[in-house]
Design a protein around this motif. Structure first.
Motif, PDB file in Angstrom:
ATOM      1  N   MET A  56      49.259  19.979  33.510  1.00 50.39           N
ATOM      2  CA  MET A  56      49.131  20.673  32.233  1.00 50.39           C
ATOM      3  C   MET A  56      50.225  21.727  32.104  1.00 50.39           C
ATOM      4  O   MET A  56      50.395  22.553  32.994  1.00 50.39           O
ATOM      5  N   ASP A  57      50.959  21.672  31.018  1.00 55.58           N
ATOM      6  CA  ASP A  57      52.035  22.639  30.797  1.00 55.58           C
ATOM      7  C   ASP A  57      51.478  23.851  30.053  1.00 55.58           C
ATOM      8  O   ASP A  57      51.102  23.760  28.890  1.00 55.58           O
ATOM      9  N   LEU A  58      51.431  24.983  30.716  1.00 59.79           N
ATOM     10  CA  LEU A  58      50.909  26.201  30.098  1.00 59.79           C
ATOM     11  C   LEU A  58      51.933  26.858  29.176  1.00 59.79           C
ATOM     12  O   LEU A  58      51.576  27.687  28.350  1.00 59.79           O
ATOM     13  N   ALA A  59      53.198  26.492  29.326  1.00 64.47           N
ATOM     14  CA  ALA A  59      54.289  27.016  28.476  1.00 64.47           C
ATOM     15  C   ALA A  59      54.254  28.540  28.380  1.00 64.47           C
ATOM     16  O   ALA A  59      54.354  29.123  27.300  1.00 64.47           O
ATOM     17  N   ILE A  60      54.139  29.169  29.526  1.00 65.19           N
ATOM     18  CA  ILE A  60      54.064  30.634  29.583  1.00 65.19           C
ATOM     19  C   ILE A  60      55.379  31.255  30.025  1.00 65.19           C
ATOM     20  O   ILE A  60      55.619  32.448  29.823  1.00 65.19           O
ATOM     21  N   ASN A  61      56.281  30.462  30.585  1.00 64.43           N
ATOM     22  CA  ASN A  61      57.452  31.020  31.244  1.00 64.43           C
ATOM     23  C   ASN A  61      58.373  31.797  30.311  1.00 64.43           C
ATOM     24  O   ASN A  61      59.182  32.607  30.779  1.00 64.43           O
ATOM     25  N   GLU A  62      58.271  31.591  29.001  1.00 68.31           N
ATOM     26  CA  GLU A  62      59.120  32.346  28.071  1.00 68.31           C
ATOM     27  C   GLU A  62      58.328  33.389  27.279  1.00 68.31           C
ATOM     28  O   GLU A  62      58.862  33.988  26.346  1.00 68.31           O
ATOM     29  N   LYS A  63      57.079  33.605  27.652  1.00 68.04           N
ATOM     30  CA  LYS A  63      56.218  34.526  26.908  1.00 68.04           C
ATOM     31  C   LYS A  63      56.329  35.950  27.454  1.00 68.04           C
ATOM     32  O   LYS A  63      56.591  36.176  28.632  1.00 68.04           O
ATOM     33  N   VAL A  64      56.113  36.908  26.550  1.00 65.72           N
ATOM     34  CA  VAL A  64      56.077  38.321  26.910  1.00 65.72           C
ATOM     35  C   VAL A  64      54.621  38.783  26.881  1.00 65.72           C
ATOM     36  O   VAL A  64      53.941  38.663  25.849  1.00 65.72           O
ATOM     37  N   VAL A  65      54.155  39.305  28.000  1.00 66.84           N
ATOM     38  CA  VAL A  65      52.738  39.612  28.189  1.00 66.84           C
ATOM     39  C   VAL A  65      52.553  41.089  28.515  1.00 66.84           C
ATOM     40  O   VAL A  65      53.229  41.627  29.400  1.00 66.84           O
ATOM     41  N   ILE A  66      51.645  41.743  27.805  1.00 67.54           N
ATOM     42  CA  ILE A  66      51.237  43.115  28.131  1.00 67.54           C
ATOM     43  C   ILE A  66      49.863  43.063  28.780  1.00 67.54           C
ATOM     44  O   ILE A  66      48.931  42.462  28.225  1.00 67.54           O
ATOM     45  N   VAL A  67      49.727  43.678  29.934  1.00 68.68           N
ATOM     46  CA  VAL A  67      48.424  43.756  30.604  1.00 68.68           C
ATOM     47  C   VAL A  67      48.051  45.224  30.746  1.00 68.68           C
ATOM     48  O   VAL A  67      48.718  45.984  31.462  1.00 68.68           O
ATOM     49  N   MET A  68      47.009  45.623  30.060  1.00 74.85           N
ATOM     50  CA  MET A  68      46.569  47.013  30.097  1.00 74.85           C
ATOM     51  C   MET A  68      45.812  47.307  31.396  1.00 74.85           C
ATOM     52  O   MET A  68      45.190  46.421  31.983  1.00 74.85           O
ATOM     53  N   ALA A  69      45.868  48.572  31.825  1.00 75.15           N
ATOM     54  CA  ALA A  69      45.123  49.041  33.005  1.00 75.15           C
ATOM     55  C   ALA A  69      45.288  48.070  34.171  1.00 75.15           C
ATOM     56  O   ALA A  69      44.316  47.530  34.692  1.00 75.15           O
ATOM     57  N   SER A  70      46.542  47.859  34.572  1.00 80.07           N
ATOM     58  CA  SER A  70      46.834  46.753  35.494  1.00 80.07           C
ATOM     59  C   SER A  70      47.428  47.183  36.828  1.00 80.07           C
ATOM     60  O   SER A  70      48.082  46.396  37.509  1.00 80.07           O
ATOM     61  N   SER A  71      47.201  48.416  37.240  1.00 82.47           N
ATOM     62  CA  SER A  71      47.713  48.855  38.534  1.00 82.47           C
ATOM     63  C   SER A  71      46.823  48.407  39.687  1.00 82.47           C
ATOM     64  O   SER A  71      47.220  48.477  40.862  1.00 82.47           O
ATOM     65  N   LYS A  72      45.622  47.938  39.362  1.00 80.48           N
ATOM     66  CA  LYS A  72      44.702  47.476  40.406  1.00 80.48           C
ATOM     67  C   LYS A  72      43.638  46.563  39.788  1.00 80.48           C
ATOM     68  O   LYS A  72      43.588  46.364  38.571  1.00 80.48           O
ATOM     69  N   GLY A  73      42.785  46.010  40.619  1.00 84.34           N
ATOM     70  CA  GLY A  73      41.632  45.244  40.165  1.00 84.34           C
ATOM     71  C   GLY A  73      41.968  44.010  39.358  1.00 84.34           C
ATOM     72  O   GLY A  73      42.950  43.301  39.616  1.00 84.34           O
ATOM     73  N   PRO A  78      39.317  37.985  42.436  1.00 78.65           N
ATOM     74  CA  PRO A  78      40.027  38.395  41.223  1.00 78.65           C
ATOM     75  C   PRO A  78      40.940  37.310  40.655  1.00 78.65           C
ATOM     76  O   PRO A  78      41.044  37.151  39.441  1.00 78.65           O
ATOM     77  N   GLU A  79      41.618  36.556  41.519  1.00 78.68           N
ATOM     78  CA  GLU A  79      42.522  35.521  41.017  1.00 78.68           C
ATOM     79  C   GLU A  79      41.787  34.384  40.314  1.00 78.68           C
ATOM     80  O   GLU A  79      42.332  33.740  39.418  1.00 78.68           O
ATOM     81  N   GLU A  80      40.536  34.140  40.705  1.00 75.71           N
ATOM     82  CA  GLU A  80      39.744  33.108  40.021  1.00 75.71           C
ATOM     83  C   GLU A  80      39.456  33.529  38.586  1.00 75.71           C
ATOM     84  O   GLU A  80      39.498  32.707  37.659  1.00 75.71           O
ATOM     85  N   PHE A  81      39.168  34.789  38.419  1.00 75.38           N
ATOM     86  CA  PHE A  81      38.950  35.328  37.078  1.00 75.38           C
ATOM     87  C   PHE A  81      40.240  35.300  36.278  1.00 75.38           C
ATOM     88  O   PHE A  81      40.270  34.890  35.111  1.00 75.38           O
ATOM     89  N   ALA A  82      41.334  35.702  36.905  1.00 74.29           N
ATOM     90  CA  ALA A  82      42.619  35.807  36.217  1.00 74.29           C
ATOM     91  C   ALA A  82      43.105  34.459  35.702  1.00 74.29           C
ATOM     92  O   ALA A  82      43.726  34.372  34.634  1.00 74.29           O
ATOM     93  N   LYS A  83      42.853  33.400  36.443  1.00 76.24           N
ATOM     94  CA  LYS A  83      43.321  32.071  36.038  1.00 76.24           C
ATOM     95  C   LYS A  83      42.681  31.623  34.726  1.00 76.24           C
ATOM     96  O   LYS A  83      43.301  30.900  33.939  1.00 76.24           O
ATOM     97  N   VAL A  84      41.453  32.022  34.498  1.00 72.77           N
ATOM     98  CA  VAL A  84      40.790  31.700  33.228  1.00 72.77           C
ATOM     99  C   VAL A  84      41.501  32.391  32.075  1.00 72.77           C
ATOM    100  O   VAL A  84      41.745  31.802  31.017  1.00 72.77           O
ATOM    101  N   ILE A  85      41.874  33.643  32.282  1.00 71.83           N
ATOM    102  CA  ILE A  85      42.590  34.392  31.254  1.00 71.83           C
ATOM    103  C   ILE A  85      43.944  33.762  30.960  1.00 71.83           C
ATOM    104  O   ILE A  85      44.343  33.625  29.797  1.00 71.83           O
ATOM    105  N   VAL A  86      44.659  33.367  32.000  1.00 72.52           N
ATOM    106  CA  VAL A  86      45.980  32.758  31.809  1.00 72.52           C
ATOM    107  C   VAL A  86      45.860  31.490  30.980  1.00 72.52           C
ATOM    108  O   VAL A  86      46.673  31.244  30.074  1.00 72.52           O
ATOM    109  N   PHE A  87      44.858  30.671  31.239  1.00 71.04           N
ATOM    110  CA  PHE A  87      44.674  29.468  30.424  1.00 71.04           C
ATOM    111  C   PHE A  87      44.426  29.820  28.959  1.00 71.04           C
ATOM    112  O   PHE A  87      45.050  29.252  28.058  1.00 71.04           O
ATOM    113  N   LEU A  88      43.526  30.759  28.718  1.00 71.85           N
ATOM    114  CA  LEU A  88      43.199  31.120  27.335  1.00 71.85           C
ATOM    115  C   LEU A  88      44.405  31.682  26.598  1.00 71.85           C
ATOM    116  O   LEU A  88      44.532  31.522  25.382  1.00 71.85           O
ATOM    117  N   ALA A  89      45.310  32.329  27.334  1.00 67.81           N
ATOM    118  CA  ALA A  89      46.484  32.937  26.712  1.00 67.81           C
ATOM    119  C   ALA A  89      47.652  31.978  26.577  1.00 67.81           C
ATOM    120  O   ALA A  89      48.657  32.306  25.959  1.00 67.81           O
TER     121      ALA A  89
END
Length: 263
Positions: A1-18, A230-241
């Motif tokens: 599956m091509d997520l086509a994210i490699n050229e996207k600009v992403v802002i992640v709030m409150a992202s120094s941990k967790g 945490p990475e299991e949760f994050a992967k769901v977000i990456v797909f949705l985005a």
């Protein structure tokens, strides 16, 4: 599956941990340009280096932003737009509000939780939408809590404000879908983060038992038999985005290992 994210600009709030950090790392692994933010410059710089090393992606940048401050949000969004010329993905995230039941919460706590856990998401969304509308592409993902599906005893602030977040996201999703902007909400169940460790410790102290007993009891109520990573949760977000998600919007999902009984 091509997520086509490699050229996207992403802002992640409150992202120094967790969960914020884990999410930023997953986007970096997919080759996105990632801008992380939090209130502490030193912590941000350290996290940016760690994400670059773990992902092999040097397109990781940091900008100080207190998500409860409107001017900080405006400065962050302007920085990203000026630097990269577009904003494709916004991941809304912030720490959980004060724990406690109704009789332990005062007006000041309600106001602070509103600013931090609802108004902040409204402000960030307002700031990025003009760019997303102009480019006719955007993804807004709101990190919430499992309380949006099943209330959690002793977390009245979270139960209340997170529900408002879902109402906001659902309404916004309907308003901007015609501009190819998708808005979704994702809540964590028992994910191994500092926040969950804090809540486990509070429960242990309240019940007068070792924290290990609280953890084992919590795990026994999860069909998967463990806390999520945490990475299991994050992967769901990456797909949705990603571009792989082209039609799912206005939804509220919970990543929780099957622990919730609510439909």
């Amino acid at each position: 599956m091509d997520l086509a994210i490699n050229e996207k600009v992403v802002i992640v709030m409150a992202s120094s941990k967790g969960l914020g950090k884990a999410t930023a790392l997953e986007f970096a692994k997919e080759g996105a340009t990632v801008v992380i933010s939090s209130r502490n410059q030193q912590s941000l710089e350290k996290t940016a280096i760690e994400i670059k090393e773990a992902s092999g992606n040097q397109q990781v940048f940091s900008k100080v932003c207190d998500i409860s401050q409107e001017q900080d949000i405006e400065n962050l969004v302007k920085f990203v737009a000026d630097q990269f010329g577009r904003i494709d993905v916004l991941i809304n995230n912030t720490g959980g509000p004060k724990a406690g039941g109704f009789d332990k919460i005062e007006d000041a706590d309600w106001y602070k939780a509103f600013d931090q856990n609802l108004l902040s998401y409204i402000r960030t969304s307002r700031a990025v939408l003009p760019y997303m509308k102009e480019q006719q592409f955007g993804r807004i993902i709101n990190i919430s809590s499992s309380s949006v599906k099943e209330v959690i005893d002793g977390l009245i602030l979270s139960n209340t404000l997170r529900a408002g977040m879902v109402g906001f996201a659902k309404t916004l999703a309907r308003e901007v879908a015609g501009d190819n902007i998708l808005v979704n909400t994702v809540g964590p169940g028992r994910i191994s983060t500092d926040r969950v460790a804090e809540l486990d410790q509070i429960a242990a102290e309240k019940q007068g038992v070792p924290v290990e007993q609280i953890v084992e009891k919590s795990k026994s109520g999860i069909p998967a038999g463990r806390y999520g990573e945490p990475e299991e949760f994050a992967k769901v977000i990456v797909f949705l985005a990603s571009a792989a998600n082209s039609y799912l919007t206005g939804q509220s999902l919970v990543v929780e290992g099957g622990s919730l009984k609510a439909l």
